[in-house]
Design an enzyme around this catalytic site. Structure first.
Site, PDB file in Angstrom:
ATOM      1  N   CYS A 163       0.847  -1.200   0.000  1.00 27.54           N
ATOM      2  CA  CYS A 163       0.000   0.000   0.000  1.00 27.54           C
ATOM      3  C   CYS A 163       0.884   1.252   0.000  1.00 27.54           C
ATOM      4  O   CYS A 163       1.165   1.832   1.050  1.00 27.54           O
ATOM      5  CB  CYS A 163      -0.937  -0.011   1.201  1.00 27.54           C
ATOM      6  SG  CYS A 163      -2.168   1.314   1.140  1.00 27.54           S
TER       7      CYS A 163
ATOM      8  N   THR B 143     -31.431   2.110   5.627  1.00 33.20           N
ATOM      9  CA  THR B 143     -31.752   2.226   4.201  1.00 33.20           C
ATOM     10  C   THR B 143     -31.009   1.138   3.422  1.00 33.20           C
ATOM     11  O   THR B 143     -29.963   0.647   3.854  1.00 33.20           O
ATOM     12  CB  THR B 143     -31.329   3.592   3.624  1.00 33.20           C
ATOM     13  OG1 THR B 143     -29.910   3.747   3.778  1.00 33.20           O
ATOM     14  CG2 THR B 143     -32.048   4.732   4.330  1.00 33.20           C
TER      15      THR B 143
END
Length: 401
Positions: free
Chosen positions: A43, A298
């Site tokens: 990374c 949601t």
């Protein structure tokens, strides 16, 4: 993370404490361990950040020429870094003993706890970084994120690659094929809840379902691309670059089962961290809880939805890949709620994050919002960190007893 400000606040508070506040390790050691951990997954975004921070707090530039140029004490951490990042179930009390009884290069228990928390933090943060497609300097050539088009139909990754006029409405699979994806998932959640209410599987059947899911998770292919070869800039910060999760799965070995009832974060790990590194256990616990319980009720365009079943399936699937079992969970639910493309994304991001691609990111939950996928990445990051911590802390506990 800005999509989820409650979580972001908890994350930043924890990271600031680990890097800046009073603790067993010196500031330059903390940043160097961050470099080691992030480099393990290639990374470069995180490595570059901490190279700069390391120099700013007075770190010796010679250490940046390679792990072999760092003090022997940090070099000895290389084995722990490697095992935690790729195969944490192999960690034993003997590994811990080697670090604590290395004569003049020995680690204290408090220092080791600090180092373990930093290693697991940056392994999992590397997963999040790749999962969101964050590459070095997103405004530079080759840099990008997976963030979708803005209202103006321009995407950061397209603008930086000179494709500002790309047609973002092109859909090789066709929208009609993903229509109803959310409704199907919601219906499955409803049916599973009804099944839960109607009947309960025996302990033997629950154990069998876990073993089956664990075995199947080993067979999920993480990536289509060829082996990622780290650049010298990255690989010099860690040893044995060929060591990884892929080698393990290819040989068909089995991960031993780790029963949470025997060693859990809540009952064992939390108190051990808090005792040896005060306040950090509490901060980590709040961060884990925040990620696990975070909900806006949601799913895509649907409101007032209880997503707890789905969130638990994601969290437990990640732990299942690491051999961690919850006796009270029915692992048969995972196959009902997580489809193949989602499992490929999860396994790649958690086990080999450097191989995560934009195509993988776009292939799961195609009707969901970008913020909801980032929410998934938060779950993956925290579940991975807790899994690594459980193995490390159990090994430390076994050494102490």
């Amino acid at each position: 993370m800005g999509f989820h400000p409650q979580y972001l606040e908890s994350f930043l508070r924890t990271q600031h404490y680990l890097l800046q506040m009073d603790g067993p390790l010196s500031l330059h050691y903390r940043h160097y361990i961050g470099i080691m951990a992030a480099a393990r997954h290639q990374c470069s975004y995180l490595v570059n950040l901490h190279v700069n921070d390391f120099l700013q707090v007075g770190g010796d530039p010679k250490w940046l020429n390679g792990l072999d140029k760092a003090p022997q004490k940090l070099q000895q951490l290389g084995e722990l870094n490697k095992i935690l990042a790729h195969r944490p179930w192999l960690l034993t009390k003997e590994h811990i003993e080697c670090l604590l009884k290395a004569e003049e290069h020995s680690w204290s228990l408090a220092e080791l706890i600090h180092a373990v928390v930093l290693l697991t933090h940056y392994h999992s943060l590397a997963s999040f970084t790749f999962g969101c497609g964050i590459m070095p300097e997103i405004h530079c050539n080759g840099g990008h994120t997976f963030r979708p088009p803005s209202l103006s139909q321009y995407c950061v990754c397209d603008i930086t690659n000179g494709n500002g006029h790309a047609n973002h409405h092109d859909d090789p699979l066709g929208n009609h094929e993903v229509c109803g994806e959310v409704e199907v998932l919601m219906e499955r959640m409803k049916q599973l809840q009804e099944c839960r209410d109607d009947e309960e599987a025996s302990q033997e059947e629950m154990a069998t379902r876990f073993e089956r899911e664990k075995t199947e998770s080993m067979l999920v292919v993480t990536a289509e691309e060829e082996e990622c070869v780290p650049s010298r800039d990255i690989s010099r910060h860690f040893e044995d670059p060929t060591y990884g999760y892929k080698d393990f799965s290819r040989r068909g070995e089995h991960v031993p089962t780790f029963r949470v009832q025997d060693y859990s974060w809540e009952d064992h790990g939390f108190s051990l961290v808090n005792r040896l590194y005060p306040d950090v256990g509490q901060m980590l616990d709040e961060k884990f809880q925040m990620a696990y319980n975070l909900t806006y009720n949601t799913m895509a365009t649907h409101k007032d939805v209880d997503t707890s079943m789905l969130r638990r399936a994601i969290w437990n699937y990640i732990h299942c890949m690491f051999g961690i079992r919850y006796d009270d969970y029915d692992y048969g639910e995972i196959n009902q709620l997580l489809d193949r493309s989602f499992k490929i994304y999860i396994k790649t991001m958690v086990c080999s994050p450097e191989k995560t691609t934009k195509r993988m990111y776009e292939s799961f939950w195609r009707q969901f919002q970008h913020s909801e996928k980032v929410h998934v990445n938060l779950l993956l990051m925290e579940a991975r960190m807790q899994a690594e911590l459980l193995y490390a802390l159990r090994a430390i506990t076994r050494y102490m007893t």
